[in-house]
Motif scaffolding. Structure first.
Motif, PDB file in Angstrom:
ATOM      1  N   GLU A  99      36.295  23.551  53.539  1.00  0.00           N
ATOM      2  CA  GLU A  99      34.975  23.913  54.084  1.00  0.00           C
ATOM      3  C   GLU A  99      34.214  22.648  54.503  1.00  0.00           C
ATOM      4  OE1 GLU A  99      33.690  26.800  54.989  1.00  0.00           O
ATOM      5  OE2 GLU A  99      35.612  27.714  54.520  1.00  0.00           O
ATOM      6  N   ARG A 137      42.059  33.720  47.402  1.00  0.00           N
ATOM      7  CA  ARG A 137      43.510  33.756  47.501  1.00  0.00           C
ATOM      8  C   ARG A 137      44.129  34.868  46.689  1.00  0.00           C
ATOM      9  NH1 ARG A 137      46.498  28.455  45.522  1.00  0.00           N
ATOM     10  NH2 ARG A 137      45.024  28.859  43.855  1.00  0.00           N
ATOM     11  N   TYR A 194      39.713  28.287  48.767  1.00  0.00           N
ATOM     12  CA  TYR A 194      38.562  27.978  49.620  1.00  0.00           C
ATOM     13  C   TYR A 194      38.570  26.564  50.183  1.00  0.00           C
ATOM     14  CZ  TYR A 194      37.022  31.897  46.694  1.00  0.00           C
ATOM     15  OH  TYR A 194      36.957  33.081  46.013  1.00  0.00           O
ATOM     16  N   ALA A 195      39.632  25.807  49.975  1.00  0.00           N
ATOM     17  CA  ALA A 195      39.638  24.402  50.428  1.00  0.00           C
ATOM     18  C   ALA A 195      39.407  24.316  51.940  1.00  0.00           C
ATOM     19  CB  ALA A 195      40.964  23.749  50.060  1.00  0.00           C
ATOM     20  N   GLY A 238      40.765  28.398  44.351  1.00  0.00           N
ATOM     21  CA  GLY A 238      40.504  29.793  44.670  1.00  0.00           C
ATOM     22  C   GLY A 238      40.963  30.193  46.059  1.00  0.00           C
ATOM     23  N   VAL A 257      33.779  19.207  46.487  1.00  0.00           N
ATOM     24  CA  VAL A 257      34.088  20.568  46.032  1.00  0.00           C
ATOM     25  C   VAL A 257      34.287  21.498  47.240  1.00  0.00           C
ATOM     26  CG1 VAL A 257      33.073  22.567  44.850  1.00  0.00           C
ATOM     27  CG2 VAL A 257      33.057  20.317  43.750  1.00  0.00           C
ATOM     28  N   ASN A 258      33.436  21.363  48.260  1.00  0.00           N
ATOM     29  CA  ASN A 258      33.593  22.184  49.470  1.00  0.00           C
ATOM     30  C   ASN A 258      34.896  21.861  50.206  1.00  0.00           C
ATOM     31  OD1 ASN A 258      31.138  23.462  49.058  1.00  0.00           O
ATOM     32  ND2 ASN A 258      29.996  22.160  50.487  1.00  0.00           N
ATOM     33  N   SER A 259      35.291  20.604  50.195  1.00  0.00           N
ATOM     34  CA  SER A 259      36.480  20.205  50.958  1.00  0.00           C
ATOM     35  C   SER A 259      37.775  20.536  50.239  1.00  0.00           C
ATOM     36  CB  SER A 259      36.459  18.697  51.234  1.00  0.00           C
ATOM     37  OG  SER A 259      35.376  18.346  52.062  1.00  0.00           O
ATOM     38  N   PHE A 260      37.799  20.366  48.915  1.00  0.00           N
ATOM     39  CA  PHE A 260      39.070  20.472  48.181  1.00  0.00           C
ATOM     40  C   PHE A 260      39.146  21.682  47.250  1.00  0.00           C
ATOM     41  CE2 PHE A 260      38.729  15.908  49.159  1.00  0.00           C
ATOM     42  CZ  PHE A 260      39.981  15.637  49.658  1.00  0.00           C
ATOM     43  N   ASN A 261      38.031  22.327  46.924  1.00  0.00           N
ATOM     44  CA  ASN A 261      38.013  23.493  46.033  1.00  0.00           C
ATOM     45  C   ASN A 261      38.792  23.245  44.734  1.00  0.00           C
ATOM     46  OD1 ASN A 261      39.414  26.888  46.254  1.00  0.00           O
ATOM     47  ND2 ASN A 261      37.720  26.174  45.018  1.00  0.00           N
ATOM     48  N   CYS A 274      23.769  27.928  54.955  1.00  0.00           N
ATOM     49  CA  CYS A 274      24.147  27.786  53.542  1.00  0.00           C
ATOM     50  C   CYS A 274      22.934  27.427  52.688  1.00  0.00           C
ATOM     51  CB  CYS A 274      25.245  26.748  53.376  1.00  0.00           C
ATOM     52  SG  CYS A 274      24.700  25.034  53.551  1.00  0.00           S
ATOM     53  N   HIS A 307      30.362  22.031  55.973  1.00  0.00           N
ATOM     54  CA  HIS A 307      29.167  21.769  55.168  1.00  0.00           C
ATOM     55  C   HIS A 307      29.153  20.362  54.584  1.00  0.00           C
ATOM     56  CE1 HIS A 307      27.987  25.853  55.857  1.00  0.00           C
ATOM     57  NE2 HIS A 307      29.256  26.154  55.703  1.00  0.00           N
ATOM     58  N   ALA A 325      31.231  30.083  46.442  1.00  0.00           N
ATOM     59  CA  ALA A 325      32.598  30.456  46.040  1.00  0.00           C
ATOM     60  C   ALA A 325      33.340  29.291  45.381  1.00  0.00           C
ATOM     61  CB  ALA A 325      33.378  31.014  47.236  1.00  0.00           C
ATOM     62  N   PRO A 326      33.418  28.110  45.997  1.00  0.00           N
ATOM     63  CA  PRO A 326      34.084  27.015  45.289  1.00  0.00           C
ATOM     64  C   PRO A 326      33.295  26.512  44.085  1.00  0.00           C
ATOM     65  CG  PRO A 326      33.276  26.245  47.427  1.00  0.00           C
ATOM     66  CD  PRO A 326      33.103  27.731  47.396  1.00  0.00           C
ATOM     67  N   LEU A 346      35.320  32.609  53.879  1.00  0.00           N
ATOM     68  CA  LEU A 346      36.009  32.177  52.663  1.00  0.00           C
ATOM     69  C   LEU A 346      36.728  33.367  52.051  1.00  0.00           C
ATOM     70  CD1 LEU A 346      33.523  30.144  53.053  1.00  0.00           C
ATOM     71  CD2 LEU A 346      33.920  29.569  50.668  1.00  0.00           C
ATOM     72  N   LEU A 398      29.044  25.323  48.230  1.00  0.00           N
ATOM     73  CA  LEU A 398      29.068  26.743  48.562  1.00  0.00           C
ATOM     74  C   LEU A 398      29.339  27.542  47.282  1.00  0.00           C
ATOM     75  CD1 LEU A 398      31.162  26.561  51.852  1.00  0.00           C
ATOM     76  CD2 LEU A 398      28.704  26.948  51.648  1.00  0.00           C
ATOM     77  N   SER A 436      33.928  28.222  40.395  1.00  0.00           N
ATOM     78  CA  SER A 436      35.148  28.014  39.602  1.00  0.00           C
ATOM     79  C   SER A 436      35.379  26.552  39.245  1.00  0.00           C
ATOM     80  CB  SER A 436      36.358  28.569  40.355  1.00  0.00           C
ATOM     81  OG  SER A 436      36.464  27.932  41.611  1.00  0.00           O
ATOM     82  N   ARG A 438      34.940  36.539  50.437  1.00  0.00           N
ATOM     83  CA  ARG A 438      33.784  36.230  49.605  1.00  0.00           C
ATOM     84  C   ARG A 438      32.535  36.032  50.461  1.00  0.00           C
ATOM     85  NH1 ARG A 438      33.915  34.361  44.685  1.00  0.00           N
ATOM     86  NH2 ARG A 438      31.784  35.115  44.852  1.00  0.00           N
ATOM     87  N   LEU A 439      32.722  35.355  51.589  1.00  0.00           N
ATOM     88  CA  LEU A 439      31.592  35.053  52.459  1.00  0.00           C
ATOM     89  C   LEU A 439      32.101  34.829  53.873  1.00  0.00           C
ATOM     90  CD1 LEU A 439      28.559  34.156  52.802  1.00  0.00           C
ATOM     91  CD2 LEU A 439      29.369  31.815  52.420  1.00  0.00           C
ATOM     92  N   ARG A 456      24.165  21.960  46.742  1.00  0.00           N
ATOM     93  CA  ARG A 456      24.823  21.730  48.020  1.00  0.00           C
ATOM     94  C   ARG A 456      26.239  22.302  48.128  1.00  0.00           C
ATOM     95  NH1 ARG A 456      21.667  18.587  51.570  1.00  0.00           N
ATOM     96  NH2 ARG A 456      23.434  18.945  52.917  1.00  0.00           N
TER      97      ARG A 456
END
Lengths: 409, 409
Positions: free
Chosen positions: A250, A164, A247-248, A245, B323-327, A265, A253, B359-360, A161, B357, B363, A170-171, B355
């Motif tokens: 992921e 931006r 990180y989109a 940020g 949140v993990n998918s779209f940040n 995680c 997970h 980083a996302p 991750l 991550l 924020s 970050r990780l 659940r």
């Protein structure tokens, strides 16, 4: 014109001219070779303006004349004047950092890999050790660079991750990195001060496949990267989906099997625990030491075991969540998924069809990367080249020539 | 100027002027009331050009003079000349179709609800019956409209998958609709020929919350709509994420509990089977007949049962996948999730933190809709108003005045 008078309209016109120069270069970069007539049509500018811009790119050493675009000599007509990327023009360094190996390439405009090198990296090494290994590979790929060619910048793909705003990693879970400024580490190891861009591997895979791979002209595509971890890069409406940020994507997970394997995680049964490299290795009883060569191992099979077919089903079922969430036109399967998909495409497609809603399902296609194993590498080159398309004059102004001598010194 | 001469530069200038007129109107619409000085700054045009555009909007009956923007009279200074939406200007009809009721409103520029009506609809009714019920509500909300006000178009929110290209409702599962051209059905029931726009309820909720709700100025936000079904509308980088066909955001079918309840989509344990209206109703032992008033029932509780707290945890855990998918920077909880979140916000936030991550997660903020229960309704108004912001002159040219008389006739 004196500097004092370069204000108001004059400055605006100069800004527009540089913008047009960058846009024209982006077209030449995308096509590799292109006729002036095509540029005139694409840019909506008149022939003399195009001729002036082409002349300026030539004088900057970026492009050169071509008698005819490739494939345009079909008829007996007179070949049309064309533009192509110059030999020995500006280049970038692209770095594809994996969990177990680094690939570094010198890449020119047009996405040409001019020189490449790779080396294993230890996943339990410190970031500075990995940085030193990458710096050594960079030294290797500039060995034969002509002194007149200049280095525009460095682009780095990492399996993690990346923030931006400043490129902080970050990780990177499988490298065990937290808040690592890897771009700065590489520059320090090289002793150079040059623009460095860094981004997530799947995001860069998506960018490269959209620019010159399986997804050219496709505005809604997802590149799903299957390595030790699993992630996605998303192009939506023709633009990178970054998130707040950066990180989109992921999707590794996504909750898949609440009673499943533990994930790094902290949760259980994330999708990547069912379809990532370790799950694939387990399905084919590949020893841990050979996970780094998982694609070669998979390529050695000519049929899939029931366990591997189950992995394929899980891949398709997870892709269904992605298809339902993002409604892409194309899903590109990268990393180890390339080799896996060849063996279990039936199961992947069945798993997808089983769980995706009919409306988004009917318009999606699964595909292998057009750039083979180089998607993330060429995506790293793209972000390093980007300043040239914003303002070629300014980007060349800060580019470094005689890099080999500077690195030796 | 004769029509023959309106070509070349003349036509371009006219197109630019209309574009500027629409952009200025978009600013007035967004702010409700705004000073000329602010418009000058926002649009980068000079004062006399702004004055000309403002004069044209006035002569079109769209805006009127305001002595000072609200809140600008703080000091003793001379009030600055302002622009505000005209009384009796153009309006749209907004329709928010739910599984069990339809809300219809007459909405003016600035997002003002001028008149509204609602009625229950039967979820096992045919589409033409629902269309007739909506048409009756539309007749009701134009009862008091002044004859000089003109109707620009109709916007409709539906709880289903809508094809972007033509507005066909591909699937509205809880209405049991497949491939229904609902916009056409409503127009036929009205006997009118007027632009009609139709979109998914969560997509419209996201649009409205971004325009004038909890997400003003937030470029990456997700509106999660919790009704009988669960869906999301996504704003990414300031733009609606639509996907290839317009179906993006179907997060209700994220795999959540593989051994869970059957879902109408044919799978088991989709997220919406764990957090949708029926799951909430089960958790609070609400009889099936009262599910349509689930928000009122929930508002009657002052604390949550263990079952409802578990639903809150499942809501948070599913949000983690989003949140993990779209940040996103902001997640707006709409529909029944508004009432649910008031009772179980601790569990929702804990499930999310558990659940997502880091980083996302760090924020993102969860919020209730700024527009209360009207997010989708006002989003429907936004898409119907859109032609006015592209070209006000053209949109008014096709708008209908004396609608009441036309509907009576």
């Amino acid at each position: 014109m004196s500097p004092q008078r370069r204000s108001g309209l004059g400055t605006n016109q100069e800004a527009i001219r540089r913008h047009n120069l960058g846009t024209l270069l982006r077209h030449v970069h995308g096509a590799g070779q292109i006729s002036r007539a095509e540029l005139t049509t694409l840019m909506g500018l008149n022939r003399s303006t195009i001729a002036g811009l082409v002349g300026e790119l030539e004088s900057l050493g970026i492009s050169e004349r071509a008698t005819a675009p490739e494939g345009a000599r079909q008829g007996a007509g007179r070949p049309s004047a064309g533009v192509r990327i110059a030999q020995d023009g500006p280049y970038v360094i692209a770095v594809d950092l994996g969990v177990d190996r680094a690939v570094v390439a010198r890449v020119g405009l047009g996405g040409q890999v001019l020189q490449r090198a790779q080396a294993p990296v230890s996943s339990d090494g410190e970031a500075w050790q990995v940085g030193a290994a990458v710096a050594a590979l960079i030294r290797a790929v500039v060995e034969d660079v002509p002194g007149s060619s200049s280095l525009v910048g460095i682009g780095i793909s990492v399996p993690g991750l990346v923030r931006r705003s400043d490129g902080l990693v970050r990780l990177a879970p499988n490298l065990e990195w937290h808040d690592v400024s890897f771009g700065g580490i590489v520059l320090a190891a090289l002793g150079l001060d040059i623009p460095v861009s860094i981004a997530n591997d799947a995001d860069l895979g998506a960018l490269a496949e959209h620019t010159r791979g399986a997804g050219v002209g496709v505005d809604d595509l997802i590149y799903v990267s299957g390595n030790v971890g699993v992630g996605a890069g998303v192009i939506a409406g023709g633009h990178r989906l970054e998130g707040a940020g950066g990180y989109a994507g992921e999707v590794g997970h996504l909750r898949f099997n609440p009673d499943g394997r533990p994930c790094h995680c902290g949760n259980q049964g994330c999708w990547e625990t069912e379809v990532g490299a370790h799950a694939i290795a387990e399905a084919i009883q590949c020893p841990a030491a050979k996970v780094a060569q998982l694609d070669e191992v998979l390529d050695g099979f000519d049929q899939a075991s029931p366990e591997l077919r189950a992995t394929g089903t899980a891949l398709g079922q997870g892709l269904a969540s992605i298809v339902n969430s993002f409604n892409p036109q194309l899903v590109v399967l990268g990393g180890y998924f390339r080799s896996l998909y060849r063996l279990v495409s039936t199961e992947v497609n069945a798993g997808l069809a089983d769980r995706a809603l009919p409306a988004p399902l009917e318009s999606v296609t699964l595909a292998l990367p057009g750039l083979g194993a180089d998607s993330a590498l060429l995506g790293a080159a793209e972000i390093a080249l980007e300043p040239l398309f914003v303002d070629p004059v300014a980007a060349l102004g800060t580019a470094l020539d005689d890099v080999q001598a500077r690195l030796a010194g």
